[in-house]
Design a protein around this motif. Sequence first.
Motif, PDB file in Angstrom:
ATOM      1  N   UNK A   1      -6.493   2.255 -13.345  1.00  0.00           N
ATOM      2  CA  UNK A   1      -7.959   2.296 -13.465  1.00  0.00           C
ATOM      3  C   UNK A   1      -8.431   2.514 -14.903  1.00  0.00           C
TER       4      UNK A   1
ATOM      5  N   UNK B   1      -3.566  -3.208  -9.793  1.00  0.00           N
ATOM      6  CA  UNK B   1      -2.685  -2.095  -9.428  1.00  0.00           C
ATOM      7  C   UNK B   1      -1.777  -1.745 -10.607  1.00  0.00           C
ATOM      8  N   UNK B   2      -1.263  -2.798 -11.244  1.00  0.00           N
ATOM      9  CA  UNK B   2      -0.358  -2.620 -12.373  1.00  0.00           C
ATOM     10  C   UNK B   2      -1.084  -2.042 -13.588  1.00  0.00           C
TER      11      UNK B   2
ATOM     12  N   UNK C   1      -8.938  13.273  -8.294  1.00  0.00           N
ATOM     13  CA  UNK C   1      -8.869  12.002  -7.584  1.00  0.00           C
ATOM     14  C   UNK C   1     -10.237  11.486  -7.170  1.00  0.00           C
TER      15      UNK C   1
ATOM     16  N   UNK D   1      -9.413  14.240 -12.342  1.00  0.00           N
ATOM     17  CA  UNK D   1      -8.049  14.733 -12.042  1.00  0.00           C
ATOM     18  C   UNK D   1      -7.864  15.025 -10.565  1.00  0.00           C
TER      19      UNK D   1
ATOM     20  N   UNK E   1     -10.354   4.307 -17.958  1.00  0.00           N
ATOM     21  CA  UNK E   1     -10.472   5.719 -18.316  1.00  0.00           C
ATOM     22  C   UNK E   1     -11.837   6.223 -17.835  1.00  0.00           C
TER      23      UNK E   1
ATOM     24  N   UNK F   1      -9.353   5.098  -1.261  1.00  0.00           N
ATOM     25  CA  UNK F   1      -8.046   5.343  -0.630  1.00  0.00           C
ATOM     26  C   UNK F   1      -6.914   4.802  -1.520  1.00  0.00           C
ATOM     27  N   UNK F   2      -7.011   3.518  -1.889  1.00  0.00           N
ATOM     28  CA  UNK F   2      -5.954   2.949  -2.736  1.00  0.00           C
ATOM     29  C   UNK F   2      -6.055   3.448  -4.174  1.00  0.00           C
ATOM     30  N   UNK F   3      -7.272   3.829  -4.564  1.00  0.00           N
ATOM     31  CA  UNK F   3      -7.559   4.224  -5.949  1.00  0.00           C
ATOM     32  C   UNK F   3      -7.152   3.127  -6.935  1.00  0.00           C
ATOM     33  N   UNK F   4      -7.453   1.902  -6.538  1.00  0.00           N
ATOM     34  CA  UNK F   4      -7.300   0.754  -7.428  1.00  0.00           C
ATOM     35  C   UNK F   4      -8.687   0.430  -7.974  1.00  0.00           C
TER      36      UNK F   4
ATOM     37  N   UNK G   1       0.833  -1.217   0.000  1.00  0.00           N
ATOM     38  CA  UNK G   1       0.000   0.000   0.000  1.00  0.00           C
ATOM     39  C   UNK G   1       0.869   1.269   0.000  1.00  0.00           C
TER      40      UNK G   1
ATOM     41  N   UNK H   1      -1.961  -3.730 -20.641  1.00  0.00           N
ATOM     42  CA  UNK H   1      -3.156  -2.919 -20.868  1.00  0.00           C
ATOM     43  C   UNK H   1      -3.408  -2.644 -22.348  1.00  0.00           C
TER      44      UNK H   1
ATOM     45  N   UNK I   1     -11.543   7.861 -12.470  1.00  0.00           N
ATOM     46  CA  UNK I   1     -11.164   8.925 -11.530  1.00  0.00           C
ATOM     47  C   UNK I   1     -11.016  10.246 -12.266  1.00  0.00           C
TER      48      UNK I   1
ATOM     49  N   UNK J   1       1.830   0.721  -4.430  1.00  0.00           N
ATOM     50  CA  UNK J   1       0.655   1.428  -4.950  1.00  0.00           C
ATOM     51  C   UNK J   1       0.946   2.911  -5.144  1.00  0.00           C
TER      52      UNK J   1
ATOM     53  N   UNK K   1      -3.116   7.291 -14.782  1.00  0.00           N
ATOM     54  CA  UNK K   1      -3.680   7.776 -16.041  1.00  0.00           C
ATOM     55  C   UNK K   1      -4.580   9.001 -15.806  1.00  0.00           C
ATOM     56  N   UNK K   2      -5.289   9.017 -14.674  1.00  0.00           N
ATOM     57  CA  UNK K   2      -6.241  10.110 -14.426  1.00  0.00           C
ATOM     58  C   UNK K   2      -5.540  11.404 -13.991  1.00  0.00           C
ATOM     59  N   UNK K   3      -4.280  11.324 -13.632  1.00  0.00           N
ATOM     60  CA  UNK K   3      -3.551  12.542 -13.242  1.00  0.00           C
ATOM     61  C   UNK K   3      -3.049  13.297 -14.469  1.00  0.00           C
ATOM     62  N   UNK K   4      -3.041  12.566 -15.598  1.00  0.00           N
ATOM     63  CA  UNK K   4      -2.533  13.208 -16.820  1.00  0.00           C
ATOM     64  C   UNK K   4      -3.618  14.020 -17.515  1.00  0.00           C
ATOM     65  N   UNK K   5      -4.841  13.900 -17.073  1.00  0.00           N
ATOM     66  CA  UNK K   5      -5.942  14.685 -17.642  1.00  0.00           C
ATOM     67  C   UNK K   5      -6.305  14.179 -19.024  1.00  0.00           C
TER      68      UNK K   5
ATOM     69  N   UNK L   1     -12.581   1.355   0.621  1.00  0.00           N
ATOM     70  CA  UNK L   1     -11.151   1.594   0.871  1.00  0.00           C
ATOM     71  C   UNK L   1     -10.334   1.411  -0.421  1.00  0.00           C
TER      72      UNK L   1
ATOM     73  N   UNK M   1       2.683   3.462  -8.390  1.00  0.00           N
ATOM     74  CA  UNK M   1       1.798   3.444  -9.558  1.00  0.00           C
ATOM     75  C   UNK M   1       0.900   4.686  -9.609  1.00  0.00           C
ATOM     76  N   UNK M   2       0.471   5.142  -8.441  1.00  0.00           N
ATOM     77  CA  UNK M   2      -0.416   6.320  -8.422  1.00  0.00           C
ATOM     78  C   UNK M   2       0.314   7.580  -8.903  1.00  0.00           C
TER      79      UNK M   2
END
Lengths: 61, 546
Positions: free
Chosen positions: B298, B294-295, B307, B305, B300, B428-431, A45, B517, B303, A49, A57-61, B424, A52-53
């Motif tokens: 998510x 995780x790898x 979060x 921007x 498209x 929180x993990x955003x998985x 965690x 992916x 989430x 994780x 992908x969602x942070x790139x807009x 969660x 990867x976060x």
Amino acid sequence: MMILVGILITLSGFVISVLSLALNSNAARLGVVLLGLAVSLFGIIGVLNRAYLKNAIWKKG
Amino acid sequence: MKIVTKSLLTLCFGALCCLAPLSFAQTPAAAPTTAPKAITDADVAGAPVPSADARSKGDPDGSLTGTASDIAVTDTKKGATIGDLVNQVGQNKIAINFVWTLVAGFLVMFMQAGFAIVETGLCRAKNANHTMMMNFMVYGVGMLAYWLIGFAIQMGGVGAVANLGGTPPLNAEHIITLFGKPFGIFGQNGLFLVHRGTYDVSVMVLFLFQMVFMDTTTTIVTGSCCERWKYAAFIISTFFLGAFTYPLFANWAWGGGWLANLGTNFGLGKGYCDFAGSGVVHSVGGITALAVAMMLGPRIGKYERSGKSNAILAHDIVIVLTGCFILAFGWFGFNPGSTLGASGNGSLRIGSIAVNTMLAGMSGSFAAMLYMWVRYNKPDASMSGNGLLAGLVAITAPSGFVNPVASVIIGLIAGVLVCISVEFVDRVLKVDDPVGAISVHGANGLWGVISIGLFADGKSNYGGSWNGVAGSVTGLFYGDNGGQLIAQLLGVATLVGFVFTMSFVFNLFVDWMVGQRVSAKSELEGLDLPEMGALGYPEFELKAEM
């Protein structure tokens, strides 16, 4: 790099838990197993994780 | 003097009164009117059988079918003997256990249909073909891997499975020594089901039952990774899971490996216990699902921007709940079938195991529905379904060791835990886990494993011992010294620390080799055409996301 660190931390949690078998007292064993579990969870965690976060992908807009 | 005499007389009277019942107790029982007569071969050979003439007229009430004439005779000249009779009794016992285990295995195999429609229903219509095909092919790909090598790794050194007649060819476990004790690491017999004498009737029954369990594990991963997983990557990942990851942990827990022997080697209760696979099947699947999801990252649109998480709605809640019912039905093969028999070695607990299974499923769905109703003002259908599955997953490990009240408690906790865990993982993990498999199978699988260390009531008796330790599996709440709980937690630590790492590293390799992916273009269009070449619902008008 962070992914490699995360993998190593996660695996080291397992090793710590197995090392609990070298102890004799059940209370000590319980403590070491829980410590190992916490280390593994931190590796997944808190390190993997998060790595990867960082490039999600969602942070790139 | 008078007082002394009176005292002696009183003592004598008292002694007589005390001895009187003793003498009554020693009175010999009345002799039987007729002495017991030893049965002889002549009695067996002379047992009445229906005549050929009577049989030729048919047997509408069934009284002429299944008589002494149906006993297999070794020497036709001599006729049936006591030896033939005893052999027939033994064969009947094993036959009952074979049929029970096979039918239970067929039920578990049908769970694939339940998983397929649950996962497909929870996806969007544009990915229906892709999701169904993944669920369909885990059967073929997983079974191929398991037949080639997985079964040998898991069960190649299990030794005698008494309920199935012994399985003597499965007798080679690779062992290393740690802390001065033997640690079973993997089995060595059974490659292709012919290796070292494993072309054997008992081994075949065991293979079928264990294969469908492995298949359940592989299908869990497809749920978390659907709608964005490259089909080629799925094939390779599933093959590896069926060939190595699942069999290795299953060997440690069920195949005579080191976790099962924590009791004999280190005095930790009865060793790691997992009656039907909360850990072996569900946690391995759920934890692998976490590693791959995780790898993958998510979907498209999942989430923003900032979060913030967006709900991506299921396209068919009707088939989702129908699938949950199919799974609940199949679970009656999963848990009661794990006795590997209905006759001998405590197998009559199958009724108790089946009831525990249905009670935990009930309380899981009830708790999840109430949780969602209170928290979001509506009784959410998909989470009620996940609550049912969570209760079933959690009771899978303890089903053979706990009583009905504990089953309801385990299910109630599972129903709430799955809701909290889904939130969660999502927030929180955003998985991104489209079906909630990480929570249903991963989190609740671990809960099921731990619950044995707390709730096992010490009343089960499967042949007088479990994992080679005499006595019954007992948890902390029923007087254990905590050893059983530590054994269970060691299993949890192995799942989280070792199984996750193994799955993660291998899937990292798959990612490097073929990419995990699909392209953003394929994902937006829906995976049915780009990945599978055909739409799941060709007559639907599907809108691509922008």
